[in-house]
Motif scaffolding. Structure first.
Motif, short mmCIF file in Angstrom:
data_model
loop_
_atom_site.label_atom_id
_atom_site.label_comp_id
_atom_site.label_asym_id
_atom_site.label_seq_id
_atom_site.Cartn_x
_atom_site.Cartn_y
_atom_site.Cartn_z
N ALA A 81 -4.81 -9.78 11.67
CA ALA A 81 -6.06 -9.30 11.09
C ALA A 81 -6.79 -10.45 10.41
CB ALA A 81 -5.79 -8.18 10.10
N GLY A 82 -7.93 -10.15 9.84
CA GLY A 82 -8.75 -11.19 9.24
C GLY A 82 -8.18 -11.78 7.97
N ASP A 83 -7.30 -11.05 7.29
CA ASP A 83 -6.74 -11.52 6.02
C ASP A 83 -5.23 -11.69 6.06
OD1 ASP A 83 -6.24 -8.82 6.28
OD2 ASP A 83 -6.78 -8.30 4.21
N GLY A 84 -4.64 -11.68 7.25
CA GLY A 84 -3.20 -11.86 7.36
C GLY A 84 -2.58 -10.96 8.40
N VAL A 85 -1.43 -10.40 8.06
CA VAL A 85 -0.69 -9.49 8.95
C VAL A 85 -0.65 -8.12 8.30
CG1 VAL A 85 1.52 -9.00 10.06
CG2 VAL A 85 0.72 -11.37 9.86
N HIS A 86 -1.06 -7.09 9.03
CA HIS A 86 -1.03 -5.71 8.54
C HIS A 86 0.16 -5.00 9.16
CE1 HIS A 86 -5.67 -5.57 7.69
NE2 HIS A 86 -5.08 -6.65 7.20
N CYS A 87 0.87 -4.21 8.37
CA CYS A 87 2.03 -3.45 8.85
C CYS A 87 1.74 -1.97 8.75
CB CYS A 87 3.27 -3.81 8.04
SG CYS A 87 4.77 -2.96 8.59
N TYR A 88 1.88 -1.26 9.87
CA TYR A 88 1.62 0.18 9.95
C TYR A 88 2.87 0.92 10.36
CZ TYR A 88 -3.34 -1.04 9.88
OH TYR A 88 -4.57 -1.53 9.53
N THR A 102 0.17 5.08 9.03
CA THR A 102 -0.10 4.72 7.64
C THR A 102 -0.04 3.20 7.46
OG1 THR A 102 0.90 6.77 6.85
CG2 THR A 102 0.64 5.01 5.25
N LEU A 103 -1.05 2.64 6.79
CA LEU A 103 -1.00 1.23 6.43
C LEU A 103 0.01 1.07 5.30
CD1 LEU A 103 -1.97 -1.71 6.49
CD2 LEU A 103 -3.86 -1.04 4.97
N LEU A 104 1.13 0.39 5.60
CA LEU A 104 2.19 0.22 4.61
C LEU A 104 1.93 -0.96 3.69
CD1 LEU A 104 5.33 0.81 6.87
CD2 LEU A 104 4.09 2.47 5.45
N GLY A 105 1.36 -2.02 4.24
CA GLY A 105 1.11 -3.20 3.44
C GLY A 105 0.64 -4.35 4.28
N LYS A 106 0.38 -5.48 3.59
CA LYS A 106 -0.12 -6.66 4.26
C LYS A 106 0.65 -7.89 3.79
CE LYS A 106 -4.94 -4.94 4.31
NZ LYS A 106 -6.35 -5.33 4.02
N ILE A 107 0.80 -8.84 4.70
CA ILE A 107 1.21 -10.19 4.35
C ILE A 107 -0.07 -11.01 4.34
CG2 ILE A 107 2.61 -12.19 4.97
CD1 ILE A 107 4.43 -10.28 6.53
N LEU A 108 -0.47 -11.49 3.17
CA LEU A 108 -1.77 -12.11 3.01
C LEU A 108 -1.72 -13.60 3.33
CD1 LEU A 108 -2.75 -10.38 -0.35
CD2 LEU A 108 -3.51 -9.75 1.96
N ARG A 157 0.82 -1.21 0.00
CA ARG A 157 0.00 0.00 0.00
C ARG A 157 0.86 1.27 0.00
NH1 ARG A 157 -5.30 -1.05 1.72
NH2 ARG A 157 -5.79 -3.23 1.20
N ASP A 158 2.11 1.16 0.42
CA ASP A 158 3.01 2.30 0.53
C ASP A 158 4.40 1.79 0.18
OD1 ASP A 158 5.02 4.05 2.06
OD2 ASP A 158 3.17 5.19 2.41
N GLU A 159 5.15 2.58 -0.58
CA GLU A 159 6.47 2.12 -1.04
C GLU A 159 7.42 1.81 0.11
OE1 GLU A 159 7.67 1.31 -4.18
OE2 GLU A 159 5.50 1.31 -4.48
N ARG A 160 7.16 2.38 1.28
CA ARG A 160 8.01 2.09 2.44
C ARG A 160 7.96 0.62 2.84
NH1 ARG A 160 5.89 6.58 6.60
NH2 ARG A 160 4.00 6.30 5.33
N PHE A 161 6.88 -0.07 2.46
CA PHE A 161 6.74 -1.47 2.82
C PHE A 161 7.78 -2.34 2.13
CE2 PHE A 161 4.07 -5.52 2.83
CZ PHE A 161 4.28 -5.78 4.18
N ARG A 162 8.23 -1.93 0.93
CA ARG A 162 9.20 -2.73 0.18
C ARG A 162 10.51 -2.87 0.95
NH1 ARG A 162 7.19 -3.66 -4.88
NH2 ARG A 162 5.62 -2.15 -5.62
#
Length: 302
Positions: free
Chosen positions: A248-255, A260-266, A9-14
Motif C-alpha cells: 500500500a501507499g504507507d507500508g504493508v496492510h494486513c487483513y 477486517t483491517l487488522l493493522g499496518k506495518i508502516l 487496528r484490531d487486537e488480532r494483529f498482535r
C-alpha cells in the motif's frame, strides 16, 4: 522504537507480529523495486528494479547483493514453480517466461487470440501446475518500464496457462488494471488487485476475490473484497491462516479472512510488492520503491 512501525487496528494483529521486531533495510538504490521471489533451496531472493532493467539477488547467508541479470527485458513480477524454476513477467518482452534448470529461457505466453499481450505484471503457480498472470498496460504506456506501444488486446485482463497443453485462457475480464494476485491457502479463491485508479480516476483501489469452479481452471463471478485506504494495493501474499498481507501507499496492510483491517506495518516509501521467505517462511521481504526491506512476523507464507 520497533513499536512505532506498527499501526494496530484490531487486537488480532498482535498475534501476527513481534512487537520488538525491527524493519531491516537489506539494500537501497533502486528506482522501482518489484517482484520479490524467495528460492528456498539456495536461500536467496530475486527481485526487479524495473526502470533500471535489472534483476538483483540477495544472498541470505552473506547478505551480499549482486546483479542477477541486466538487461532483463524490464521484468516485473516473479514466482517459483514446484520444480524450483523462476517464472517471470516481462514488460519489454510482453510475455511470461520460465528460467529452466539449465539456465535457458522458455516463453510460456506472449499472445492471446492472435494478438500480443500488453505487459504481464504478476504471476502465481497453482498446485496443479497451472500458471495465472495479470496483464495490465503499464509496460507499454511509456518507455520508463518497457517499450511504449499500442495495446493490441481489448483491455487489461487475467489469464491462465494450462501446464499440459500450454493453452492460454482468459479468466477475468471485469477489471481496469489487474495487478497483484494470489490464491487462498486451499485454492478455493483467487484474489486480484485492481490498480485502475492510475488510468481511471473513479476506479476504487481494491482487491477482488473470485471463487474457483469445480474444474479448478475457471472462475465464478467476482466481488469486491477490500478497499485500500492509502494509495493502491499492488502485490500481496496470503499466510497459512488466510490473512492477506498487501502492499500500500504507507507500508504493508494486513487483513483477516473476514476482510477486517487488522493493522499496518508502516514504511516511509510506497510498497510495490512483498513475499514470505526464510527457512521458516516467517520473514516478510518488502519491495519499497527504492529499497528492499525485511521484517520477521508471527505468520508463515501459504
Amino acid at each position: 522504537m520497533a513499536g512505532e512501525h506498527y499501526d494496530i487496528r484490531d487486537e488480532r494483529f498482535r498475534s501476527l507480529i513481534h512487537g520488538n521486531a525491527q524493519i531491516d533495510t537489506l539494500w537501497s538504490g533502486g528506482r522501482w523495486a518489484e517482484g520479490p521471489a524467495y528460492f528456498a533451496a539456495g536461500r536467496y531472493l530475486v527481485w526487479s528494479d524495473i526502470p533500471n532493467d535489472r534483476l538483483l539477488r540477495w544472498d541470505e547467508a552473506s547478505g551480499a547483493v549482486a546483479v542477477f541479470e541486466q538487461p532483463c527485458r524490464n521484468q516485473n513480477g516473479h514466482t517459483v514453480d514446484q520444480l524450483g524454476r523462476m517464472i517471470a513477467c516481462e514488460h519489454r518482452g510482453r510475455c511470461v517466461s520460465r528460467y529452466e534448470i539449465d539456465g535457458s529461457r522458455t516463453i510460456l505466453a506472449d499472445s492471446y487470440a492472435g494478438k500480443r499481450l500488453n505487459s504481464p505484471n504478476d504471476v502465481v503457480v497453482k498446485s496443479d501446475g497451472s500458471i495465472w498472470f495479470t496483464d495490465p498496460s503499464y509496460g507499454i504506456d511509456s518507455d520508463y518500464e518497457g517499450d511504449a506501444a499500442p495495446m493490441e488486446q481489448d483491455g487489461r485482463h487475467v489469464y491462465c496457462i494450462d501446464p499440459a497443453s500450454g493453452a492460454i485462457t482468459r479468466v477475468v475480464d471485469d477489471m481496469k488494471q489487474p495487478n497483484g494476485l494470489a490464491f487462498s491457502p486451499d485454492e478455493s479463491m483467487l484474489f486480484v488487485a485492481d490498480t485502475g485508479r492510475t488510468h481511471f480516476p473513479d476506479c476504487q483501489p481494491k482487491i477482488r476475490r473470485y471463487p474457483l469452479r469445480a474444474d479448478g481452471r475457471s472462475l465464478c463471478q467476482g466481488e469486491d473484497f477490500i478497499v485500500c485506504d492509502t494509495g493502491l494495493f499492488d502485490g500481496f501474499r496470503l499466510d497459512s491462516e488466510g490473512n492477506i498481507w498487501a502492499s500500500a501507499g504507507d507500508g504493508v496492510h494486513c487483513y483477516a479472512p473476514d476482510s477486517t483491517l487488522l493493522g499496518k506495518i508502516l514504511l516511509d516509501e510506497v510498497v510495490a510488492n512483498l513475499c514470505f521467505g526464510g527457512p521458516k517462511r516467517n520473514r516478510l521481504f518488502i519491495c519499497a520503491t527504492t529499497t528492499l526491506r525485511a521484517i520477521y512476523v508471527r505468520a508463515r507464507g501459504a
